[in-house]
Design a protein around this motif. Structure first.
Motif, PDB file in Angstrom:
ATOM      1  N   VAL A 102       0.834  -1.201   0.000  1.00  0.00           N
ATOM      2  CA  VAL A 102       0.000   0.000   0.000  1.00  0.00           C
ATOM      3  C   VAL A 102       0.867   1.249   0.000  1.00  0.00           C
ATOM      4  O   VAL A 102       0.562   2.242  -0.676  1.00  0.00           O
ATOM      5  N   ALA A 103       1.979   1.190   0.720  1.00  0.00           N
ATOM      6  CA  ALA A 103       2.861   2.360   0.796  1.00  0.00           C
ATOM      7  C   ALA A 103       3.489   2.700  -0.551  1.00  0.00           C
ATOM      8  O   ALA A 103       3.944   3.834  -0.765  1.00  0.00           O
ATOM      9  N   ASP A 104       3.521   1.715  -1.458  1.00  0.00           N
ATOM     10  CA  ASP A 104       4.097   1.962  -2.786  1.00  0.00           C
ATOM     11  C   ASP A 104       3.145   2.732  -3.700  1.00  0.00           C
ATOM     12  O   ASP A 104       3.568   3.238  -4.755  1.00  0.00           O
ATOM     13  N   LEU A 105       1.885   2.798  -3.341  1.00  0.00           N
ATOM     14  CA  LEU A 105       0.862   3.383  -4.207  1.00  0.00           C
ATOM     15  C   LEU A 105       0.739   4.871  -3.920  1.00  0.00           C
ATOM     16  O   LEU A 105       0.284   5.279  -2.850  1.00  0.00           O
ATOM     17  N   ASP A 106       1.145   5.694  -4.881  1.00  0.00           N
ATOM     18  CA  ASP A 106       1.098   7.142  -4.686  1.00  0.00           C
ATOM     19  C   ASP A 106       0.455   7.812  -5.896  1.00  0.00           C
ATOM     20  O   ASP A 106      -0.063   7.152  -6.804  1.00  0.00           O
ATOM     21  N   ASP A 107       0.491   9.132  -5.919  1.00  0.00           N
ATOM     22  CA  ASP A 107      -0.209   9.889  -6.954  1.00  0.00           C
ATOM     23  C   ASP A 107       0.358   9.668  -8.358  1.00  0.00           C
ATOM     24  O   ASP A 107      -0.284  10.029  -9.348  1.00  0.00           O
ATOM     25  N   SER A 108       1.544   9.070  -8.462  1.00  0.00           N
ATOM     26  CA  SER A 108       2.101   8.796  -9.789  1.00  0.00           C
ATOM     27  C   SER A 108       1.253   7.795 -10.560  1.00  0.00           C
ATOM     28  O   SER A 108       1.370   7.693 -11.788  1.00  0.00           O
ATOM     29  N   LEU A 109       0.382   7.057  -9.854  1.00  0.00           N
ATOM     30  CA  LEU A 109      -0.516   6.136 -10.549  1.00  0.00           C
ATOM     31  C   LEU A 109      -1.401   6.870 -11.545  1.00  0.00           C
ATOM     32  O   LEU A 109      -1.856   6.292 -12.528  1.00  0.00           O
ATOM     33  N   GLY A 110      -1.646   8.142 -11.301  1.00  0.00           N
ATOM     34  CA  GLY A 110      -2.537   8.904 -12.168  1.00  0.00           C
ATOM     35  C   GLY A 110      -1.969   9.187 -13.543  1.00  0.00           C
ATOM     36  O   GLY A 110      -2.690   9.695 -14.411  1.00  0.00           O
ATOM     37  N   LEU A 111      -0.699   8.832 -13.776  1.00  0.00           N
ATOM     38  CA  LEU A 111      -0.063   9.145 -15.050  1.00  0.00           C
ATOM     39  C   LEU A 111      -0.401   8.146 -16.147  1.00  0.00           C
ATOM     40  O   LEU A 111      -0.224   8.442 -17.325  1.00  0.00           O
ATOM     41  N   THR A 112      -0.855   6.939 -15.783  1.00  0.00           N
ATOM     42  CA  THR A 112      -1.247   5.945 -16.784  1.00  0.00           C
ATOM     43  C   THR A 112      -2.069   4.864 -16.094  1.00  0.00           C
ATOM     44  O   THR A 112      -2.345   4.943 -14.887  1.00  0.00           O
ATOM     45  N   LEU A 113      -2.468   3.842 -16.844  1.00  0.00           N
ATOM     46  CA  LEU A 113      -3.227   2.738 -16.275  1.00  0.00           C
ATOM     47  C   LEU A 113      -2.294   1.662 -15.733  1.00  0.00           C
ATOM     48  O   LEU A 113      -1.207   1.429 -16.270  1.00  0.00           O
ATOM     49  N   HIS A 114      -2.737   0.980 -14.684  1.00  0.00           N
ATOM     50  CA  HIS A 114      -1.964  -0.077 -14.036  1.00  0.00           C
ATOM     51  C   HIS A 114      -2.877  -1.268 -13.755  1.00  0.00           C
ATOM     52  O   HIS A 114      -4.062  -1.095 -13.457  1.00  0.00           O
ATOM     53  N   LEU A 115      -2.303  -2.468 -13.847  1.00  0.00           N
ATOM     54  CA  LEU A 115      -3.053  -3.684 -13.534  1.00  0.00           C
ATOM     55  C   LEU A 115      -2.495  -4.285 -12.254  1.00  0.00           C
ATOM     56  O   LEU A 115      -1.294  -4.563 -12.156  1.00  0.00           O
ATOM     57  N   PHE A 116      -3.377  -4.493 -11.275  1.00  0.00           N
ATOM     58  CA  PHE A 116      -3.012  -5.132 -10.018  1.00  0.00           C
ATOM     59  C   PHE A 116      -3.885  -6.368  -9.818  1.00  0.00           C
ATOM     60  O   PHE A 116      -5.082  -6.364 -10.172  1.00  0.00           O
ATOM     61  N   GLN A 117      -3.291  -7.414  -9.263  1.00  0.00           N
ATOM     62  CA  GLN A 117      -4.033  -8.644  -8.958  1.00  0.00           C
ATOM     63  C   GLN A 117      -3.660  -9.142  -7.565  1.00  0.00           C
ATOM     64  O   GLN A 117      -2.565  -8.860  -7.062  1.00  0.00           O
ATOM     65  N   ARG A 118      -4.588  -9.900  -6.990  1.00  0.00           N
ATOM     66  CA  ARG A 118      -4.240 -10.607  -5.758  1.00  0.00           C
ATOM     67  C   ARG A 118      -3.168 -11.643  -6.080  1.00  0.00           C
ATOM     68  O   ARG A 118      -3.291 -12.376  -7.069  1.00  0.00           O
ATOM     69  N   ARG A 119      -2.131 -11.695  -5.278  1.00  0.00           N
ATOM     70  CA  ARG A 119      -1.067 -12.667  -5.512  1.00  0.00           C
ATOM     71  C   ARG A 119      -1.593 -14.072  -5.266  1.00  0.00           C
ATOM     72  O   ARG A 119      -2.251 -14.339  -4.260  1.00  0.00           O
ATOM     73  N   VAL A 120      -1.303 -14.972  -6.201  1.00  0.00           N
ATOM     74  CA  VAL A 120      -1.749 -16.354  -6.094  1.00  0.00           C
ATOM     75  C   VAL A 120      -0.859 -17.080  -5.091  1.00  0.00           C
ATOM     76  O   VAL A 120       0.371 -17.033  -5.185  1.00  0.00           O
ATOM     77  N   ASP A 121      -1.478 -17.750  -4.141  1.00  0.00           N
ATOM     78  CA  ASP A 121      -0.738 -18.563  -3.164  1.00  0.00           C
ATOM     79  C   ASP A 121      -0.421 -19.890  -3.842  1.00  0.00           C
ATOM     80  O   ASP A 121      -1.154 -20.866  -3.725  1.00  0.00           O
ATOM     81  N   LYS A 122       0.691 -19.927  -4.547  1.00  0.00           N
ATOM     82  CA  LYS A 122       0.991 -21.040  -5.446  1.00  0.00           C
ATOM     83  C   LYS A 122       2.144 -21.885  -4.916  1.00  0.00           C
ATOM     84  O   LYS A 122       2.975 -21.435  -4.128  1.00  0.00           O
ATOM     85  N   VAL A 123       2.186 -23.121  -5.448  1.00  0.00           N
ATOM     86  CA  VAL A 123       3.328 -24.000  -5.188  1.00  0.00           C
ATOM     87  C   VAL A 123       4.199 -24.125  -6.428  1.00  0.00           C
ATOM     88  O   VAL A 123       5.363 -24.536  -6.348  1.00  0.00           O
ATOM     89  N   ALA A 124       3.652 -23.781  -7.578  1.00  0.00           N
ATOM     90  CA  ALA A 124       4.394 -23.869  -8.837  1.00  0.00           C
ATOM     91  C   ALA A 124       3.601 -23.125  -9.903  1.00  0.00           C
ATOM     92  O   ALA A 124       2.477 -22.649  -9.655  1.00  0.00           O
ATOM     93  N   ASP A 125       4.179 -23.027 -11.087  1.00  0.00           N
ATOM     94  CA  ASP A 125       3.487 -22.479 -12.248  1.00  0.00           C
ATOM     95  C   ASP A 125       3.328 -23.579 -13.285  1.00  0.00           C
ATOM     96  O   ASP A 125       4.000 -24.616 -13.227  1.00  0.00           O
ATOM     97  N   VAL A 126       2.437 -23.343 -14.253  1.00  0.00           N
ATOM     98  CA  VAL A 126       2.221 -24.292 -15.345  1.00  0.00           C
ATOM     99  C   VAL A 126       2.156 -23.517 -16.656  1.00  0.00           C
ATOM    100  O   VAL A 126       1.477 -22.492 -16.743  1.00  0.00           O
ATOM    101  N   ARG A 127       2.878 -24.003 -17.657  1.00  0.00           N
ATOM    102  CA  ARG A 127       2.721 -23.490 -19.024  1.00  0.00           C
ATOM    103  C   ARG A 127       2.016 -24.581 -19.830  1.00  0.00           C
ATOM    104  O   ARG A 127       2.532 -25.688 -19.966  1.00  0.00           O
ATOM    105  N   THR A 128       0.835 -24.260 -20.322  1.00  0.00           N
ATOM    106  CA  THR A 128       0.064 -25.170 -21.157  1.00  0.00           C
ATOM    107  C   THR A 128       0.041 -24.614 -22.573  1.00  0.00           C
ATOM    108  O   THR A 128      -0.439 -23.504 -22.802  1.00  0.00           O
TER     109      THR A 128
END
Length: 315
Positions: free
Chosen positions: A190-216
């Protein structure tokens, strides 16, 4: 379209993935014409296109192809259009736009099988569209926000944290050292989020609680899944610390992959998933021209043959 005609490969000169596909096609005795559409601005690609009449031709320094005879197209990774350095900025911008619109319209007229068609590829490269279609296809996707409002981003982080940032488009960036600079998927506080966000669009997601990744990787009617284990949140940070394991694709995941590709009219897709602790596959994205050959080298999966089959057998 000629079922025995040449296979058109549209990509940049430095593309090892296309190299192996072309080699496989050559080994099968199939005619191949490879070029980079952006070379229309370098003098290494000549074009003669007739509207309403046969005989639209592409010419490289050594070969010529009649687009009306092409049986299939591998649209892999063409270069960006770059104007000759001798042009002024104004003239260069005009030349780039003329070349881009002209070449896209000319090659798009090829009626053979495309892997994948450039118009379908263009539609499917936008992350918001991907997420919407993935959700409709039945994939589990992480809570996501796209915003330029700092208050909304902070509220999202407080509700769904921990969160990560992902670029909306992989843009060619150069670092201070002159080398290509990558933007990794990384934690955001949260502390990283400041008014500079207003300069363009940003995509944020909830971090996945993962054990590995998969490429299909879906190539026509064949599907290949590889589990990717890495100590990093973004495994691309260090390929030396990555291990690969061939795994089965769950039937429900396969159905959703095909539903997703059908929605866009695609024959190829490189899907990325996070594998959660309860073995749930969480959808990240789908790249319509994603890398796959390195996985074949690591696992022995017959992916080059599958791609060549798709380009060869068009009936």
């Amino acid at each position: 379209m000629g079922i025995d005609g040449p296979i058109l490969v549209l990509t940049c000169a430095d593309d090892p993935t296309s190299d192996v596909v072309v080699s496989e096609l050559n080994d099968r005795g199939l005619p191949v014409f490879r070029c980079d559409p952006a070379d229309v601005l370098t003098g290494h690609l000549g074009v003669t296109a007739h509207v309403g009449a046969p005989g639209s031709l592409l010419h490289t320094d050594t070969r010529t192809v009649d687009l009306g005879s092409v049986r299939s197209v591998y649209y892999r990774r063409p270069s960006s259009y770059t104007a000759p350095p001798t042009m002024t900025e104004h003239d260069g911008q005009f030349a780039k736009e003329q070349a881009r619109h002209g070449m896209a319209g000319i090659v798009a007229s090829v009626r053979g099988r495309w892997v994948n068609h450039l118009w379908r590829t263009l539609e499917a490269e936008f992350k918001p569209t991907q997420l919407t279609v993935a959700h409709a296809a039945g994939f589990l996707i992480p809570p996501t926000i796209i915003t330029n409002r700092v208050d909304d981003a902070r509220a999202f982080a407080k509700e769904h944290g921990p969160i990560v940032y992902k670029p909306l488009h992989n843009t060619d960036l150069v670092g201070p050292d002159g080398n290509v600079a990558a933007i990794w998927v990384d934690d955001v506080h949260v502390a990283d989020l400041d008014d500079s966000l207003g300069l363009t669009l940003h995509l944020f997601q909830r971090r996945v609680d993962k054990v590995a990744d998969v490429r299909t990787t879906v190539i026509g009617n064949q599907i290949f899944s590889v589990r990717i284990d890495s100590p990093y949140l973004d495994w691309r940070r260090d390929y030396e610390q990555v291990s690969y394991t061939v795994i089965d694709t769950p039937e429900d995941v396969e159905r959703r992959c095909r539903r997703y590709l059908d929605r866009f009219g695609l024959l190829f897709g490189a899907f990325d998933f996070g594998l959660s602790h309860d073995n749930t596959w969480v959808w990240y994205e789908c790249n319509t021209a994603g890398q796959w050959h390195w996985l074949e080298l690591e696992t022995g999966l017959p992916m080059t043959a599958a791609l060549a089959d798709l380009l060869e057998i068009t009936r």
